[in-house]
Design an enzyme around this catalytic site. Structure first.
Site, PDB file in Angstrom:
ATOM      1  N   TYR A  59       0.848  -1.199   0.000  1.00  0.00           N
ATOM      2  CA  TYR A  59       0.000   0.000   0.000  1.00  0.00           C
ATOM      3  C   TYR A  59       0.875   1.238   0.000  1.00  0.00           C
ATOM      4  O   TYR A  59       1.849   1.322   0.759  1.00  0.00           O
ATOM      5  CB  TYR A  59      -0.912   0.026   1.234  1.00  0.00           C
ATOM      6  CG  TYR A  59      -2.362  -0.148   0.845  1.00  0.00           C
ATOM      7  CD1 TYR A  59      -3.010   0.856   0.118  1.00  0.00           C
ATOM      8  CD2 TYR A  59      -3.064  -1.302   1.158  1.00  0.00           C
ATOM      9  CE1 TYR A  59      -4.337   0.696  -0.279  1.00  0.00           C
ATOM     10  CE2 TYR A  59      -4.387  -1.462   0.769  1.00  0.00           C
ATOM     11  CZ  TYR A  59      -5.012  -0.459   0.044  1.00  0.00           C
ATOM     12  OH  TYR A  59      -6.307  -0.624  -0.344  1.00  0.00           O
ATOM     13  N   ASP A 214      -6.444  12.780 -25.493  1.00  0.00           N
ATOM     14  CA  ASP A 214      -6.488  11.410 -24.973  1.00  0.00           C
ATOM     15  C   ASP A 214      -5.885  10.515 -26.054  1.00  0.00           C
ATOM     16  O   ASP A 214      -6.557  10.165 -27.015  1.00  0.00           O
ATOM     17  CB  ASP A 214      -7.944  11.035 -24.675  1.00  0.00           C
ATOM     18  CG  ASP A 214      -8.106   9.573 -24.260  1.00  0.00           C
ATOM     19  OD1 ASP A 214      -7.098   8.840 -24.256  1.00  0.00           O
ATOM     20  OD2 ASP A 214      -9.247   9.175 -23.957  1.00  0.00           O
ATOM     21  N   THR A 240      -3.874   5.274 -22.051  1.00  0.00           N
ATOM     22  CA  THR A 240      -3.759   3.934 -21.492  1.00  0.00           C
ATOM     23  C   THR A 240      -2.341   3.489 -21.807  1.00  0.00           C
ATOM     24  O   THR A 240      -1.683   4.066 -22.679  1.00  0.00           O
ATOM     25  CB  THR A 240      -4.729   2.952 -22.172  1.00  0.00           C
ATOM     26  OG1 THR A 240      -4.507   3.010 -23.587  1.00  0.00           O
ATOM     27  CG2 THR A 240      -6.174   3.292 -21.883  1.00  0.00           C
ATOM     28  N   ARG A 249      -1.906  -3.062 -18.220  1.00  0.00           N
ATOM     29  CA  ARG A 249      -3.218  -2.434 -18.249  1.00  0.00           C
ATOM     30  C   ARG A 249      -3.262  -1.337 -17.185  1.00  0.00           C
ATOM     31  O   ARG A 249      -3.361  -1.632 -15.986  1.00  0.00           O
ATOM     32  CB  ARG A 249      -4.265  -3.526 -17.972  1.00  0.00           C
ATOM     33  CG  ARG A 249      -5.688  -3.172 -18.229  1.00  0.00           C
ATOM     34  CD  ARG A 249      -6.534  -4.440 -18.315  1.00  0.00           C
ATOM     35  NE  ARG A 249      -6.274  -5.147 -19.552  1.00  0.00           N
ATOM     36  CZ  ARG A 249      -6.837  -4.834 -20.729  1.00  0.00           C
ATOM     37  NH1 ARG A 249      -7.712  -3.856 -20.812  1.00  0.00           N
ATOM     38  NH2 ARG A 249      -6.528  -5.509 -21.817  1.00  0.00           N
TER      39      ARG A 249
HETATM   40  C1  LIG Z   1      -9.385   2.566 -24.415  1.00  0.00           C
HETATM   41  C2  LIG Z   1      -9.649   4.003 -24.253  1.00  0.00           C
HETATM   42  C3  LIG Z   1      -9.880   4.565 -23.002  1.00  0.00           C
HETATM   43  C4  LIG Z   1     -10.176   3.771 -21.748  1.00  0.00           C
HETATM   44  O1  LIG Z   1      -9.306   2.852 -21.361  1.00  0.00           O
HETATM   45  P1  LIG Z   1      -9.711   1.687 -20.309  1.00  0.00           P
HETATM   46  O2  LIG Z   1      -8.372   1.264 -19.875  1.00  0.00           O
HETATM   47  O3  LIG Z   1     -10.443   0.681 -21.119  1.00  0.00           O
HETATM   48  O4  LIG Z   1     -10.528   2.277 -19.250  1.00  0.00           O
HETATM   49  C5  LIG Z   1      -9.978   5.942 -22.909  1.00  0.00           C
HETATM   50  N1  LIG Z   1      -9.877   6.704 -23.990  1.00  0.00           N
HETATM   51  C6  LIG Z   1      -9.693   6.199 -25.225  1.00  0.00           C
HETATM   52  C7  LIG Z   1      -9.582   7.139 -26.379  1.00  0.00           C
HETATM   53  C8  LIG Z   1      -9.587   4.832 -25.404  1.00  0.00           C
HETATM   54  O5  LIG Z   1      -9.446   4.340 -26.625  1.00  0.00           O
END
Ligand SMILES: *Cc1c(COP(=O)(O)O)cnc(C)c1O
Length: 467
Positions: A59, A214, A240, A249
């Site tokens: 933790y 993103d 991600t 992940r």
């Molecule tokens: C895959 C994805 C996410 C979310 O990722 P998770 O790990 O599945 O929660 C966020 N934004 C975009 C553009 C994605 O393609």
């Protein structure tokens, strides 16, 4: 030996054969199938070793040097190493950019970004989900708010031009002027072209909005420098780490530091993103970070600086281009007419089979992909296309010549789906039933699947060899 009735040091296959057997089956499936889901990849052995290491036990709420628990001497070093490597992977100056490597995955990372910089019911604009955006970019339907990012914030999606399939930046500019969002999100889950970050920046500036990129899908391509980077134009960048980047992940957030702008009186306005984002992640949304995943990110970021990684990403794009060209040779329509990245969106409207049917028959012949809406689709519930990606296949060593073979398999699968449709009529349940019950069709599926699996089996998978 502990006082438990079972040993804590048994191997999984002895301790839990039932579960072990299921994992073996999944491994077999991964090995004998063609994985074309654009968001998936096969991570490396060192990343898997981090994930199953003792780091999992610890933790460490808080940031390095400011933890709520003791015993974090080495955890601190690991997280700092991870931060440093994440900045290096994208050639970022630590005076201008900071990073939080604690988000559990991409969706929690995005929610942390909004929590940090948008007030409750503040306004966000992202690419609509049916147009290639992500759930966490404010997704809602005409009648229902689906994503928490549309429940807790006011979302006004922007769209692609239905005829070209390209993002309609002019319309976004027009709508942003009226909606006055706090944040504009530049990011995709299904869009095969590079984004015009400069244009996004201009639109954000015209409306006093943050530009939040993103890069979840494309962060590996960006790190390798094979497509344009969002960093020059963005205030915040999330990603991600398990898609093209090929790490564990998890999710991470980069944020700007230093001077944001200079006002009319020549006074410098500073970014205050660092504390806001760090606090949104913890204690705002999360508890203890997953230190095993953070270590996995650190080692994935080290890999991302290697020449082999660049070669891999170049091959990902070369394979996607070849996949696209071969599909077009066979007469398939491709949304936007091509690809610059790792994915291809196939428009099946002219073929006469739905996305669901295509996904189903391809799964039956051990090719994994997903149905997807295409530009101009009337209903998001009945999408007309499939999304195909090359990151996972490229990790297994497939090259352009192999893409020709892959397209041949896909084409034969889709032709079969057309034949079955003639017998089954329009309903998916009938399609599935006919495919199973009609002996001729069932035999054809079986032999095509055997061909695909024999082909896939010749390519290796990275990772543990014993489980
Ligand atoms: C895959 C994805 C996410 C979310 O990722 P998770 O790990 O599945 O929660 C966020 N934004 C975009 C553009 C994605 O393609």
């Amino acid at each position: 030996m502990s006082g438990d009735s079972f040993s804590l040091n048994q191997n999984l296959w002895d301790a839990d054969p039932e579960l072990y057997d299921l994992i073996q089956k999944e491994k077999r499936r991964q090995h004998t199938g063609l994985e074309m889901i654009a968001s998936e990849n096969f991570t490396s052995l060192p990343v898997l070793q981090c994930l199953s290491s003792c780091l999992h036990n610890k933790y460490s709420e808080g940031l390095p040097g400011q933890r709520y628990y003791g015993g974090n001497e080495f955890i601190d070093e690991i997280e700092l190493l991870c931060q440093r490597r994440a900045l290096e992977a994208y050639n970022l100056d630590p005076a201008e950019w900071g990073v939080n490597v604690q988000p559990y995955s991409g969706s929690p990372a995005n929610l942390a970004v909004y929590t940090a910089i948008v007030e409750p019911h503040g306004r966000i604009m992202g690419l609509d989900l049916p147009d290639g955006g992500h759930l966490t970019h404010g997704f809602m339907t005409a009648t229902k708010k689906i994503s928490a990012t549309s429940i807790f914030f006011e979302s006004m999606p922007y769209k692609v031009d239905p005829t070209t399939g390209l993002i309609d930046y002019d319309k976004l500019a027009e709508t942003a002027k009226l909606f006055k969002p706090k944040v504009i999100v530049a990011g995709i889950s299904c869009y095969s072209r590079c984004l015009d970050y400069k244009r996004f920046r201009q639109i954000a500036d015209d409306n006093g909005a943050y530009l939040f990129s993103d890069m979840a899908h494309i962060s590996g391509l960006v790190a390798a420098g094979v497509i344009p980077s969002p960093f020059e134009y963005s205030d915040v960048v999330s990603t991600t780490t398990h898609k093209t980047l090929r790490g564990p992940r998890a999710g991470i957030i980069f944020f700007r530091k230093g001077v944001r702008s200079v006002n009319k009186n020549g006074e410098k306005i500073y970014y205050d993103l660092e504390s806001k984002i760090n606090q949104a992640v913890f204690p705002g949304l999360q508890g203890g970070p997953h230190n095993n995943a953070i270590a996995g990110i650190a080692t994935a970021m080290k890999q991302a600086k290697l020449p082999e990684f660049r070669k891999y990403q170049e091959q990902v794009v070369a394979n996607a281009r070849k996949l696209c060209a071969e599909l077009m040779n066979r007469g398939y329509n491709i949304a936007t007419g091509g690809t610059d990245v790792h994915l291809v969106l196939v428009d099946l409207r002219s073929v006469g089979i739905t996305g669901a049917r295509a996904e189903y028959i391809l799964e039956e012949i051990s090719i994994a992909c997903n149905k997807n809406t295409v530009p101009g689709d009337k209903s998001a519930l009945n999408p007309s296309g499939i999304r195909l990606g090359t990151p996972a296949l490229t990790t297994r060593g497939l090259k352009e010549a192999d893409m020709v073979k892959v397209v041949d398999f896909i084409h034969r699968g889709l032709q079969l789906a057309k034949e079955v449709t003639k017998t089954s009529g329009p309903k998916l349940v009938d399609f599935k039933r006919v495919l199973k019950e009609d002996a001729t069709f069932a035999t054809k599926v079986k032999s095509l699947r055997a061909e695909v699996e024999a082909f896939a089996d010749t390519f290796t998978l990275p990772g543990y060899s014993d489980y």
